[in-house]
Design a protein around this motif. Structure first.
Motif, PDB file in Angstrom:
ATOM      1  N   GLU A  74       0.944  -1.352  -0.100  1.00  0.00           N
ATOM      2  CA  GLU A  74      -0.086  -0.048   0.135  1.00  0.00           C
ATOM      3  C   GLU A  74       0.792   1.255   0.080  1.00  0.00           C
ATOM      4  N   LYS A  75       1.964   1.203   1.080  1.00  0.00           N
ATOM      5  CA  LYS A  75       2.789   2.298   1.010  1.00  0.00           C
ATOM      6  C   LYS A  75       3.378   2.743  -0.302  1.00  0.00           C
ATOM      7  N   THR A  76       4.092   1.680  -0.792  1.00  0.00           N
ATOM      8  CA  THR A  76       4.815   1.891  -2.242  1.00  0.00           C
ATOM      9  C   THR A  76       4.321   2.312  -3.284  1.00  0.00           C
ATOM     10  N   ILE A  77       2.926   2.042  -3.244  1.00  0.00           N
ATOM     11  CA  ILE A  77       2.073   2.490  -4.611  1.00  0.00           C
ATOM     12  C   ILE A  77       1.767   3.917  -4.161  1.00  0.00           C
ATOM     13  N   ASP A  78       1.472   4.105  -2.958  1.00  0.00           N
ATOM     14  CA  ASP A  78       0.718   5.616  -2.704  1.00  0.00           C
ATOM     15  C   ASP A  78       1.908   6.635  -2.596  1.00  0.00           C
ATOM     16  N   LEU A  79       3.020   6.096  -2.038  1.00  0.00           N
ATOM     17  CA  LEU A  79       4.186   6.990  -2.210  1.00  0.00           C
ATOM     18  C   LEU A  79       4.931   7.148  -3.601  1.00  0.00           C
ATOM     19  N   PHE A  80       4.615   6.294  -4.526  1.00  0.00           N
ATOM     20  CA  PHE A  80       5.010   6.310  -6.043  1.00  0.00           C
ATOM     21  C   PHE A  80       4.116   7.433  -6.357  1.00  0.00           C
ATOM     22  N   VAL A  81       2.922   7.228  -6.284  1.00  0.00           N
ATOM     23  CA  VAL A  81       2.054   8.452  -6.889  1.00  0.00           C
ATOM     24  C   VAL A  81       2.251   9.810  -6.234  1.00  0.00           C
ATOM     25  N   GLU A  82       2.506   9.813  -5.065  1.00  0.00           N
ATOM     26  CA  GLU A  82       2.720  11.096  -4.475  1.00  0.00           C
ATOM     27  C   GLU A  82       3.973  11.884  -5.088  1.00  0.00           C
ATOM     28  N   LYS A  83       5.183  10.871  -4.994  1.00  0.00           N
ATOM     29  CA  LYS A  83       6.521  11.450  -5.478  1.00  0.00           C
ATOM     30  C   LYS A  83       6.327  11.585  -7.098  1.00  0.00           C
ATOM     31  N   PHE A  84       5.832  10.899  -7.670  1.00  0.00           N
ATOM     32  CA  PHE A  84       5.869  10.977  -9.125  1.00  0.00           C
ATOM     33  C   PHE A  84       5.079  12.267  -9.614  1.00  0.00           C
ATOM     34  N   SER A  85       3.836  12.696  -8.943  1.00  0.00           N
ATOM     35  CA  SER A  85       3.239  13.903  -9.076  1.00  0.00           C
ATOM     36  C   SER A  85       4.193  15.127  -8.944  1.00  0.00           C
ATOM     37  N   ILE A  86       4.982  14.956  -7.659  1.00  0.00           N
ATOM     38  CA  ILE A  86       5.760  16.168  -7.386  1.00  0.00           C
ATOM     39  C   ILE A  86       6.711  16.179  -8.487  1.00  0.00           C
ATOM     40  N   LYS A  87       7.484  15.217  -8.823  1.00  0.00           N
ATOM     41  CA  LYS A  87       8.485  15.146  -9.966  1.00  0.00           C
ATOM     42  C   LYS A  87       8.323  15.585 -11.112  1.00  0.00           C
ATOM     43  N   PHE A  88       7.062  15.149 -11.537  1.00  0.00           N
ATOM     44  CA  PHE A  88       6.370  15.423 -12.731  1.00  0.00           C
ATOM     45  C   PHE A  88       6.476  17.015 -12.855  1.00  0.00           C
ATOM     46  N   ASP A  89       5.780  17.774 -12.013  1.00  0.00           N
ATOM     47  CA  ASP A  89       5.787  19.236 -12.007  1.00  0.00           C
ATOM     48  C   ASP A  89       7.153  19.809 -12.017  1.00  0.00           C
ATOM     49  N   GLN A  90       8.021  19.009 -11.354  1.00  0.00           N
ATOM     50  CA  GLN A  90       9.466  19.763 -11.313  1.00  0.00           C
ATOM     51  C   GLN A  90      10.137  19.453 -12.697  1.00  0.00           C
TER      52      GLN A  90
END
Length: 408
Positions: free
Chosen positions: A296-312
């Protein structure tokens, strides 16, 4: 001239001389005390030697053979170690400290010198000992985001990306994946599946005879073959991860190629489920709860970090259009589910099984594990769009466990 100027498959007696030839300018070896060991954790493809001396220097030497170690019927280009070395060097730049350092690659001997990670455990071994690592979800999600997003079309210059796509492709290894993952578990086309005898009828009904499932797997296969989304590790299972209490390193990238990001993320999910299977069979409730939480955490952290890095990091103008990022991420999660399903199936009934399951001694417990994998895998493949959060994946595993119990 050196005897290593012409390829041959090295033995332990050759390794000290070879190591000195290739690394003497990099490592101050104590030649008199150099030792060689063949680690137990050989992979399915290559030959590995650990070299060290009494001064504390050490290195892994990894060589490709003319045949794969898993089967003499399967061949792969000797360039596969070159491919792996180059991929690891790319990954080291994108995710520093999360892959072994490459000292050299030798095109003649099809061998490389790699950082010695013997202070780590191979993660599959650690999972069989039911060890828990609270840092895994954090580190793995970072590795996935950094290596996948940063080698995708939304970040890379498109000309650079196309050149990399050609560079990091092994037709032989892609062919192995396409057959072992997307074909044989569903039709035993080449008659080399390893099906647990007590489970043969269940496998026939659930996998071999389900045409609806076959259609969805066919779509996943062709997506794998044609969607060069990002540079993936390509075989991201717990046997390809070194781990210890405060760190992890991903290795064995010889199957790396440009393909859907969800293939890597899905493989991580599936291989954690295999560890969950083994934990269930041994009554390790705390370990099983940790596995579910980690997925659960791996998926949710992936989504969270992906979204932030995408914007950057995004450079592609059309990827900045409102709503694109959300669509892009949703598609990756669909693929994550689908490819988690194919990995669950191929490691349960295909040619390359996992000891997490085959090592379960009690027949009833093994049947439960295999049926959980098959049921969860089908759910992932047939209902890909339903998987949007880590909790969705966790709940699917729990549901598969309950459904599997009713089949025994």
């Amino acid at each position: 001239m050196s005897r290593f100027d012409t390829y041959f498959l090295m033995k332990s007696d050759d390794i000290v001389e070879y190591t000195l030839l290739k690394t003497k300018d990099m490592i101050d070896w104590d030649e008199a005390s150099m030792h060689v060991l063949v680690p137990k954790e050989h992979g399915n493809l290559n030959y590995v030697f650990r070299v060290w001396d009494d001064k504390g220097h050490s290195i892994y030497i990894k060589q490709a053979g003319l045949e794969t170690r898993i089967s003499k019927d399967m061949t792969a280009s000797l360039d596969r170690n070159k491919l792996e070395s180059e991929i690891l060097m790319v990954e080291e730049k994108l995710a520093p400290g999360m892959v072994p350092h490459i000292y050299f690659y030798d095109t003649t001997m099809s061998a490389c010198g790699m950082e010695d990670c013997s202070e780590f455990l191979v993660m599959r071994k650690a999972m069989l000992e039911h060890k828990m690592y609270d840092h895994f979800a954090e580190n793995m999600s970072t590795f996935l985001v950094n290596t996948l997003l940063m080698t995708s079309d939304v970040v890379l210059d498109h000309k650079v990306k196309r050149n990399m796509t050609a560079q990091f492709t092994s037709p032989d290894l892609c062919d192995i994946t396409e057959k072992l993952v997307f074909m044989e578990p569903y039709n035993d086309l080449n008659h080399r599946n390893n099906v647990f005898e007590a489970n043969e009828e269940f496998v026939r009904k659930m996998l071999y005879e389900d045409e609806t499932l076959h259609l969805e797997v066919a779509k996943l296969k062709f997506k794998f073959m044609t969607n060069y989304q990002a540079l993936m590790q390509g075989d991201l299972h717990t046997g390809s991860i070194f781990i210890k209490d405060d760190a992890m390193k991903v290795f064995d990238s010889e199957f790396g190629t440009f393909a859907p990001m969800g293939y890597d993320t899905g493989n991580v999910v599936a291989n954690l489920i295999f560890a969950y299977d083994n934990g269930l069979a041994h009554g390790k409730k705390e370990f099983c709860a940790w596995i579910l939480d980690t997925i659960e955490k791996t998926i949710d952290l992936f989504v969270e970090k992906f979204s932030i890095k995408f914007d950057q990091e995004v450079t592609e103008p059309m990827a900045k259009v409102k709503g694109f990022k959300e669509w892009y991420l949703a598609d990756i999660l669909c693929d994550t589910a689908g490819y988690a399903g194919t990995e669950l199936h191929r490691r349960t009934v295909g040619m390359a099984n996992v000891v997490d399951v085959t090592g379960i001694e009690c027949e009833k417990d093994r049947l439960l594990a295999e049926r959980l994998n098959i049921i969860a895998g089908k759910n992932f493949i047939l209902n890909q769009k339903k998987f949007k959060t880590g909790k969705d994946f966790k709940n699917a595993i729990l549901e598969a466990y309950e459904d599997a119990k009713t089949t025994l």
